[in-house]
Design an enzyme around this catalytic site. Structure first.
Site, PDB file in Angstrom:
ATOM      1  N   MET A  28      -1.327  -6.593   0.092  1.00 30.72           N
ATOM      2  CA  MET A  28      -0.651  -6.076   1.643  1.00 30.72           C
ATOM      3  C   MET A  28      -0.705  -4.717   1.571  1.00 30.72           C
ATOM      4  O   MET A  28      -0.146  -4.063   2.414  1.00 30.72           O
ATOM      5  CB  MET A  28       0.704  -6.840   1.866  1.00 30.72           C
ATOM      6  CG  MET A  28       0.384  -8.482   1.807  1.00 30.72           C
ATOM      7  SD  MET A  28       2.047  -8.939   2.899  1.00 30.72           S
ATOM      8  CE  MET A  28       3.525  -8.273   1.889  1.00 30.72           C
ATOM      9  N   GLY A  29      -1.452  -4.008   0.658  1.00 29.72           N
ATOM     10  CA  GLY A  29      -1.760  -2.538   0.914  1.00 29.72           C
ATOM     11  C   GLY A  29      -0.248  -1.831   0.150  1.00 29.72           C
ATOM     12  O   GLY A  29       0.387  -2.326  -0.406  1.00 29.72           O
ATOM     13  N   HIS A  32      -0.240   0.404  -5.589  1.00 33.18           N
ATOM     14  CA  HIS A  32       0.205   1.026  -6.858  1.00 33.18           C
ATOM     15  C   HIS A  32      -0.548   0.489  -7.937  1.00 33.18           C
ATOM     16  O   HIS A  32      -1.433  -0.192  -7.701  1.00 33.18           O
ATOM     17  CB  HIS A  32       1.814   0.913  -6.733  1.00 33.18           C
ATOM     18  CG  HIS A  32       2.140  -0.589  -6.716  1.00 33.18           C
ATOM     19  ND1 HIS A  32       2.063  -1.404  -7.741  1.00 33.18           N
ATOM     20  CD2 HIS A  32       2.893  -1.179  -5.789  1.00 33.18           C
ATOM     21  CE1 HIS A  32       2.552  -2.825  -7.316  1.00 33.18           C
ATOM     22  NE2 HIS A  32       2.967  -2.727  -6.056  1.00 33.18           N
ATOM     23  N   HIS A  35      -0.916  -3.201  -8.220  1.00 35.77           N
ATOM     24  CA  HIS A  35      -2.268  -3.782  -7.798  1.00 35.77           C
ATOM     25  C   HIS A  35      -3.557  -3.246  -8.540  1.00 35.77           C
ATOM     26  O   HIS A  35      -4.277  -4.019  -8.535  1.00 35.77           O
ATOM     27  CB  HIS A  35      -2.218  -3.187  -6.145  1.00 35.77           C
ATOM     28  CG  HIS A  35      -1.221  -3.362  -5.404  1.00 35.77           C
ATOM     29  ND1 HIS A  35      -0.354  -2.732  -4.751  1.00 35.77           N
ATOM     30  CD2 HIS A  35      -0.989  -4.709  -4.752  1.00 35.77           C
ATOM     31  CE1 HIS A  35       0.572  -3.241  -4.096  1.00 35.77           C
ATOM     32  NE2 HIS A  35       0.244  -4.708  -4.113  1.00 35.77           N
ATOM     33  N   GLU A 148       2.071 -11.651 -11.850  1.00 30.23           N
ATOM     34  CA  GLU A 148       3.147 -12.645 -12.072  1.00 30.23           C
ATOM     35  C   GLU A 148       4.593 -11.922 -11.626  1.00 30.23           C
ATOM     36  O   GLU A 148       5.572 -12.634 -11.663  1.00 30.23           O
ATOM     37  CB  GLU A 148       3.267 -12.584 -13.639  1.00 30.23           C
ATOM     38  CG  GLU A 148       2.221 -13.401 -14.313  1.00 30.23           C
ATOM     39  CD  GLU A 148       2.347 -13.873 -16.061  1.00 30.23           C
ATOM     40  OE1 GLU A 148       3.182 -12.883 -16.393  1.00 30.23           O
ATOM     41  OE2 GLU A 148       1.608 -14.356 -16.418  1.00 30.23           O
ATOM     42  N   LYS A 149       4.407 -10.882 -11.109  1.00 30.73           N
ATOM     43  CA  LYS A 149       5.447 -10.268 -10.202  1.00 30.73           C
ATOM     44  C   LYS A 149       5.808 -11.410  -9.283  1.00 30.73           C
ATOM     45  O   LYS A 149       7.207 -11.275  -9.142  1.00 30.73           O
ATOM     46  CB  LYS A 149       5.130  -8.935  -9.454  1.00 30.73           C
ATOM     47  CG  LYS A 149       6.145  -8.285  -8.576  1.00 30.73           C
ATOM     48  CD  LYS A 149       7.117  -7.578  -8.999  1.00 30.73           C
ATOM     49  CE  LYS A 149       8.145  -7.067  -7.782  1.00 30.73           C
ATOM     50  NZ  LYS A 149       7.754  -7.603  -6.662  1.00 30.73           N
ATOM     51  N   SER A 186       5.513  -2.479  -3.583  1.00 25.88           N
ATOM     52  CA  SER A 186       5.525  -1.397  -2.464  1.00 25.88           C
ATOM     53  C   SER A 186       6.689  -0.996  -1.807  1.00 25.88           C
ATOM     54  O   SER A 186       7.023  -0.283  -1.260  1.00 25.88           O
ATOM     55  CB  SER A 186       4.589  -2.290  -1.352  1.00 25.88           C
ATOM     56  OG  SER A 186       3.362  -2.579  -1.822  1.00 25.88           O
TER      57      SER A 186
END
Ligand code: AMP
Length: 280
Positions: A28-29, A32, A35, A148-149, A186
């Site tokens: 979703m942008g 960091h 990602h 896995e977050k 994010s």
């Protein structure tokens, strides 16, 4: 390359050799290092990688959360520019992505949605499954990468892929953390510097829970965790659960052959943070 429409994406995909291995990393942008770890893994394992950047409205149960979700496409693109390998960004408008019908489809997840995020964020996983299925069908990757977050999300996506017989391998990737242990997210951008530092406490608590798991039973650990979060200033706990990591059902008596994981959702400065850790 940045593709802003499904039409452009299809055009790009048509230029690829059919035997080409394609990886997809849905995001979703507000990118960091969490990602980036998924994207780098995808680049190692595939000839071409599509990173989708799409704030999916149908998975937000809270309008305020959707409106406050950080968005900076230029910054995201700049972050991806220096990565070695063949990478394209797919950042569609919601009406294009959903063909004008911005609504969640209906799924059954075999009970995986009856706990934790599923209980506290109504409709969230219906929205997640809808967008992930749509992306998988649109991009048709060989592999798709998830962190896995969002462990419950990962299990739910594996379930949808199996149910719908989608020809894709779902690859789970470990949690990337800030130096103080806070899981990168994010949403961390919305925390003050002080709260962001203090939020390392969530990871500390999970680490202690893991230690305790060797000698104490799950209820004792849960009671202890509830206690420490209650006492900690600035934290408002939503849940702390210990579940079987495959079925996500709450632990009864420990069984040697099963894997267990602790999950937490907690508000810090009105920002909802989630984290989890394998216990054995
Ligand atoms: P999001 O943009 O938050 O929807 O996340 C996109 C993907 O990146 C999801 O599969 C997340 O689980 C994954 N992700 C987000 N944060 C992290 C992190 N700190 N470590 C590993 N993966 C992450």
């Amino acid at each position: 390359m940045v593709l802003r429409q499904k039409r452009g994406l299809h055009g790009f995909l048509n230029t690829l050799d059919p035997n080409h291995s394609l990886g997809l990393v849905p995001t979703m942008g507000a990118l960091h290092f969490g990602h980036l770890s998924l994207i780098k893994k995808a680049l190692v394992e595939n000839e071409t990688v599509i990173v989708s950047i799409f704030i999916n409205p149908t998975q937000f149960d809270n309008r305020n959360d959707l409106e406050k979700y950080p968005a900076d496409l230029e910054k995201d693109i700049a972050l991806l520019e220096d990565l070695p390998g063949d990478l394209a960004v797919f950042a569609p408008h919601k009406d294009d992505m959903y063909d004008g019908q911005v609504a969640a489809a209906s799924y059954k997840f075999n009970g995986l949605d009856k706990v934790m995020e599923g209980t506290f964020r109504e409709g969230h996983f219906q929205g997640v499954a809808t967008i992930v299925e749509l992306l998988l069908r649109t991009v048709a990757p060989k592999r798709a990468y998830f962190g896995e977050k969002d462990f419950q999300q990962l299990q739910i996506i594996k379930n949808v892929v199996a149910q719908k017989n989608l020809p894709v391998t779902i690859v789970g990737c470990p949690i990337v953390r800030e130096p103080n242990g806070l899981a990168m997210s994010s949403r961390n951008e919305r925390l003050s510097a002080k709260a962001r530092e203090q939020a390392g406490f969530i990871h500390q608590t999970l680490l202690t829970a893991k230690l305790k798991f060797g000698t104490e039973n799950a209820q004792e650990i849960k009671d202890w965790a509830l206690g420490v979060f209650n006492k900690a200033e600035g934290f408002r706990l939503e849940y702390f659960e210990i579940v079987d990591e495959t079925t996500l059902t709450p632990i009864q008596a420990k069984q040697k052959n099963l894997k267990y994981r602790a999950f937490v959702a907690v508000y810090v400065e009105d920002v909802r943070l989630i984290d989890n850790m394998a216990l054995n």
